[in-house]
Design a protein around this motif. Sequence first.
Motif, PDB file in Angstrom:
ATOM      1  N   VAL A 289      46.040  50.661  49.806  1.00  0.00           N
ATOM      2  CA  VAL A 289      46.122  52.144  49.078  1.00  0.00           C
ATOM      3  C   VAL A 289      44.560  52.486  49.471  1.00  0.00           C
ATOM      4  N   PRO A 290      44.185  53.751  49.352  1.00  0.00           N
ATOM      5  CA  PRO A 290      45.269  54.972  49.133  1.00  0.00           C
ATOM      6  C   PRO A 290      46.094  55.422  50.148  1.00  0.00           C
TER       7      PRO A 290
ATOM      8  N   LEU B 132      49.377  45.512  43.546  1.00  0.00           N
ATOM      9  CA  LEU B 132      48.728  45.072  44.674  1.00  0.00           C
ATOM     10  C   LEU B 132      49.096  43.334  44.439  1.00  0.00           C
TER      11      LEU B 132
ATOM     12  N   ARG C  55      31.839  51.583  53.565  1.00  0.00           N
ATOM     13  CA  ARG C  55      33.221  50.796  53.924  1.00  0.00           C
ATOM     14  C   ARG C  55      33.279  49.709  54.837  1.00  0.00           C
TER      15      ARG C  55
END
Length: 208
Positions: free
Chosen positions: A57-58, A38, A105
């Motif tokens: 990702v993922p 990254l 998240r």
Amino acid sequence: MQPLRLYVDAQFTSPYAMSVFVSLHEKGLAFDTRTLDLDAAQQQAKDYTELSVTQRVPTLLDGDFALSESSAITEYLEQVYPGTPVYPADPRQRARARQVQAWLRSDLLPIRQERSTLVVFYGAKMPPLSPVAQAAAHKLLSAAQALLAGNPAYLFGEWSIADVDLAVMLNRLILNGDEVPAELVAYAERQWQRPSVQAWVNLQRPAL
Ligand SMILES: N[C@@H](CCC(=O)N[C@@H](CS)C(=O)NCC(=O)O)C(=O)O
């Protein structure tokens, strides 16, 4: 049949990649892993952006189907490969598990900023939390205590993938040496001992 393919970060520090990796392990699904650097912006390379519109990702590749966003991936896996579940069966418990995943998240940004997963997977130590991060930590700990009232082994009776996501967030604090109630430390340690979690923790990581 083509095996599943999972794209993860080259340092194996993404908690989102970990969540999918653990789900694949729990389900006993054969998959191979591809790593993206990254820091070198490999997630922006044309080949990858053709698979992942989010350039993060993922990403899971299942045949010709590519999917990003970790909780969308685990829900897809649950539906298509239901053999060993990673979500609770009960609709309300399952909704709660999704709630925990979505919350972890979208909220608690100061913790994610001041306690990066380098703490969790590289043993890094960060300076004391700022007042705003202390407030976020207080919110995390009181929510975790409410969700785990009575100190059950898992959030929803049986193990679910939400336990791993919550343990990662708690370990950002615990492994840095921040104050966390003993029962939450014990809960996070229990999740960490799981073989599927250890499989991710013990991956060979490049030197920083
Ligand atoms: N909501 C996403 C978050 C994914 C994410 O933020 N991945 C980070 C690594 S932890 C990433 O790919 N960052 C690369 C970038 O932003 O360019 C998920 O749950 O999959």
